[in-house]
Design an enzyme around this catalytic site. Structure first.
Site, short mmCIF file in Angstrom:
data_model
loop_
_atom_site.label_atom_id
_atom_site.label_comp_id
_atom_site.label_asym_id
_atom_site.label_seq_id
_atom_site.Cartn_x
_atom_site.Cartn_y
_atom_site.Cartn_z
N GLN A 198 -4.65 -5.54 7.12
CA GLN A 198 -5.65 -6.60 6.37
C GLN A 198 -5.76 -7.61 7.23
OE1 GLN A 198 -7.84 -5.64 4.07
NE2 GLN A 198 -6.88 -3.53 3.81
N HIS A 214 0.88 -1.18 -0.05
CA HIS A 214 -0.05 0.08 0.00
C HIS A 214 0.88 1.16 -0.08
CE1 HIS A 214 -2.83 2.89 1.67
NE2 HIS A 214 -3.74 2.17 1.31
N CYS A 257 -4.61 2.35 -3.86
CA CYS A 257 -3.41 3.06 -3.15
C CYS A 257 -2.34 1.82 -3.10
CB CYS A 257 -3.68 3.26 -1.84
SG CYS A 257 -4.87 4.44 -1.37
N ASP A 263 2.94 -4.50 8.16
CA ASP A 263 1.59 -3.82 7.86
C ASP A 263 0.76 -4.89 8.08
OD1 ASP A 263 -0.63 -2.67 7.05
OD2 ASP A 263 0.22 -1.85 5.25
N LYS A 301 -10.64 -1.35 10.17
CA LYS A 301 -10.88 -2.59 9.31
C LYS A 301 -11.41 -3.61 10.28
CE LYS A 301 -7.87 -0.79 6.20
NZ LYS A 301 -8.31 -0.18 4.89
#
Length: 411
Positions: free
Chosen positions: A208, A128, A369, A205, A231
């Protein structure tokens, strides 16, 4: 009184999300944009109402009852995150505005102290923009060099190429756990282990991953991990940065102001202990408190049950979508979260998005993104349908029927 959802009753789960019980353009809402932001659980909304109606006060510095209640709720969420990701201690949990700010915090604070000219930062082609741009800025400031881990056409990291890129110059490896665009689940523990063998710091990261996969930072042994509340069925404006205590203590503050200090004089300042050293100013108090209830919701169902159910939805959707004329999946990794990116021959993604919205179906269109990824795939963007624990096979049926009708109009 909250619903007991521990036995995985889909209707009880959907009852946690009143937003789903509405019509869009005269059609029942089908919300397939969960990779961008999941809907907010009713218990989270109730917590926000409770805070702003009954408990609103600033935290840590007050001795009156409202301040003490707010502080207790805020720190209870820190303790919950500590348990949720199995950090060694609650003080390793820092609250931010979201994953983006968490990564920027590391890039600026850790980067300013530890990155030197010629150091190498490895990121993947799946990242991202939030895990690309902060490192570009850090490299510009420090003289470090960014190197990109390539992927194959299925959207999987090429591990042999990753191993070749690793060297004694590798200072940081920053990769996502799950691709927001393609749903690829990366072999994150192997990526971390290989980086450690070269003495590199690792940042994951997990924006998700957090709603879909049980995270154990001690088992992963990553140095940093970032995630976002919105999220995970929680409120917007709340994120988490996890970091090893020894690394956090070695880093300079990210911002200056209240809360992050012990003593201030015009001749100098003594900084607070972690995590408060990185939490300058009044935070998003009510939303942080409410985030605990989103994690409670996930824990009540259980990550294993969530993953199993969402995988059923993913398989079911893939089977139905592959029967549609002109359907082209983008990202076909062997291990995937509940995300399907696709194109339909001769129909622009934006047109598909608008035509689906006219039928009450919310999907995401564009580059998500991840422009460098789209450049690699030689496309401008995709349509992305992403599923959450409250979605159903019946919604997928309506979605696929709508796509078939759209395809017929364009044929």
């Amino acid at each position: 009184m909250k619903e007991d959802i521990s036995t995985f009753d889909i209707q009880k789960i959907r009852n946690e999300f009143p937003v789903l019980n509405q019509e869009i353009n005269g059609k029942p809402l089908i919300y397939f944009d969960n990779a961008a932001s999941s809907q907010t659980a009713k218990r989270v909304v109730n917590s926000l109402i409770q805070f702003y109606e009954k408990d609103h006060a600033n935290i840590h510095r007050g001795i009156h009852t409202l301040a003490e209640r707010s502080t207790k709720g805020f720190e209870a969420t820190r303790e919950k995150v500590h348990q949720f990701i199995n950090s060694a201690e609650a003080d390793e949990i820092i609250f931010t505005k979201g994953t983006t700010e968490s990564i920027n915090l590391v890039a600026q604070s850790w980067g300013s102290k530890f990155l030197k000219p010629g150091d190498e930062i490895l990121i993947s082609q799946l990242e991202h923009h939030s895990n690309i741009v902060p490192w570009q800025l850090a490299a510009e400031r420090s003289g470090a060099i960014i190197k990109v881990i390539p992927i194959n056409e299925k959207g999987e990291i090429l591990m042999d190429e990753y191993k070749k890129l690793l060297s004694e110059k590798t200072k940081l490896v920053a990769v996502n756990y799950v691709s927001n665009s393609l749903g690829t689940i990366n072999p994150i523990k192997e990526i971390i282990t290989l980086a450690q063998e070269k003495g590199a710091t690792t940042l994951i990261d997990a924006a998700q991953a957090a709603p879909h996969i049980k995270i154990d930072v001690q088992d992963l042994d990553c140095d940093f991990l970032a995630l976002s509340s919105h999220k995970m069925y929680g409120p917007t404006g709340v994120g988490v940065l996890y970091g090893h205590r020894d690394i956090l203590e070695a880093m300079p503050p990210y911002q200056g102001g209240g809360e992050m200090i012990k003593d201030v004089s015009f001749s100098g300042t003594t900084f607070n202990d972690i995590p408060y050293k990185f939490e300058a100013g009044t935070p998003n108090i009510g939303e942080v408190i409410a985030f605990k209830y989103a994690m409670d919701f996930i824990d009540e169902i259980g990550h294993e049950k969530i993953a199993e159910y969402e995988h059923e939805l993913l398989d079911y959707a893939n089977q139905k979508l592959n029967r549609i004329s002109g359907f082209r999946p983008i990202g076909t990794a062997d291990k995937k979260a509940s995300v399907i990116s696709f194109l339909i021959d001769n129909v622009h993604p934006y047109d598909l998005g608008q035509l689906l919205d006219a039928r009450g179906i919310a999907v995401r269109t564009g580059h998500h993104c991840t422009q460098p990824l789209m450049d690699f795939l030689e496309i401008d963007g995709t349509v992305r349908a992403s599923f959450a624990v409250y979605n159903t096979k019946e919604e997928i049926d309506v979605f696929c029927e709508a796509l078939e009708n759209i395809v017929k109009k364009f044929s």
